[in-house]
Design an enzyme around this catalytic site. Structure first.
Site, PDB file in Angstrom:
ATOM      1  N   SER A 180       0.759  -1.189  -0.199  1.00  0.00           N
ATOM      2  CA  SER A 180       0.017   0.019   0.044  1.00  0.00           C
ATOM      3  C   SER A 180       0.828   1.183   0.050  1.00  0.00           C
ATOM      4  O   SER A 180       1.703   1.360  -0.997  1.00  0.00           O
ATOM      5  CB  SER A 180      -0.967  -0.211   1.334  1.00  0.00           C
ATOM      6  OG  SER A 180      -2.020   0.997   1.111  1.00  0.00           O
TER       7      SER A 180
ATOM      8  N   HIS B 140      -2.887  -1.557  -3.903  1.00  0.00           N
ATOM      9  CA  HIS B 140      -4.373  -1.630  -3.905  1.00  0.00           C
ATOM     10  C   HIS B 140      -4.867  -0.221  -3.836  1.00  0.00           C
ATOM     11  O   HIS B 140      -4.298   0.706  -3.630  1.00  0.00           O
ATOM     12  CB  HIS B 140      -4.798  -2.447  -3.017  1.00  0.00           C
ATOM     13  CG  HIS B 140      -4.674  -2.046  -1.303  1.00  0.00           C
ATOM     14  ND1 HIS B 140      -4.975  -2.896  -0.285  1.00  0.00           N
ATOM     15  CD2 HIS B 140      -4.012  -1.148  -1.005  1.00  0.00           C
ATOM     16  CE1 HIS B 140      -4.578  -2.135   0.711  1.00  0.00           C
ATOM     17  NE2 HIS B 140      -4.018  -1.143   0.422  1.00  0.00           N
TER      18      HIS B 140
END
Length: 203
Positions: free
Chosen positions: A98, A123
């Site tokens: 992330s 993501h």
């Protein structure tokens, strides 16, 4: 509670004890080894600004082992990295997921690394939404704005089209070290410190 090791150095005027992170800072090494929160971001930013004031041209090394964290905290670190006048070497050890992956990719191109068994993941942003229907609408719009913003940053750092970043980020998109090179997230896989010294010896 996290235990922080201390090291003892002979300074010539006696022994001096310091925590391991302060000792690493002397060698221009910054460690991001936990969730990226606002307090962590403030600490990392302070370290980076201190190193810039010490020597505005010498390389800084950032080692990342993080599951990600808060977007605003991560972007604060990202902007600071870009603000620095020196090259920034980034290393993934363990995982950079992330916001951790975004910070990994934010290093100076040619100086972004991963160790062989590292895992990286990108993501789309997520978050719990509560409040009135108007509040929910505003927060949902903000998440969509951040999604596009992060995709633009990753596109700039990796060279991938924004559309591909958005498509890949719809679900957790995992990469090994070699895959991360192909994706443009990093530049090389390193197995020893000798290989990393080549990146900083000329600066």
């Amino acid at each position: 509670m996290t235990l922080v090791p201390y090291v003892v150095e002979d300074t010539g005027r006696g022994e001096r004890a310091m925590d391991i992170y302060s000792r690493l800072l002397k060698d221009r090494i910054v460690m991001i080894g936990q969730e990226i929160t606002e307090p962590l971001a403030n600490t990392v930013i302070a370290q980076l600004l201190f190193l810039m004031s010490e020597d505005p041209k010498k390389d800084i090394q950032i080692f990342i082992n993080s599951p990600g964290g808060y977007i605003t905290a991560g972007l604060a670190i990202y902007d600071t990295i870009r603000f620095l006048g020196c090259d920034v070497n980034t290393y993934c050890i363990g995982q950079a997921a992330s916001m951790g992956a975004l910070l990994l990719s934010a290093g100076t191109k040619g100086k972004r690394h991963a160790l062989p068994h590292s895992r990286m993941m990108i993501h789309q942003p997520s978050g719990g939404i509560i409040g009135t229907s108007a509040d929910i609408q505003l927060q949902a719009a903000e998440i969509l704005t951040l999604k596009k913003h992060l995709a633009n940053i990753l596109s700039e750092c990796t060279g991938q089209p924004v559309e591909k970043i958005i498509e890949d980020s719809e679900r957790d998109f995992f990469m090994g070290a070699e895959e991360a090179i192909s994706y443009g997230l990093i530049d090389k896989v390193v197995t020893s410190a000798k290989e990393t010294n080549k990146d900083t010896s000329s600066t």
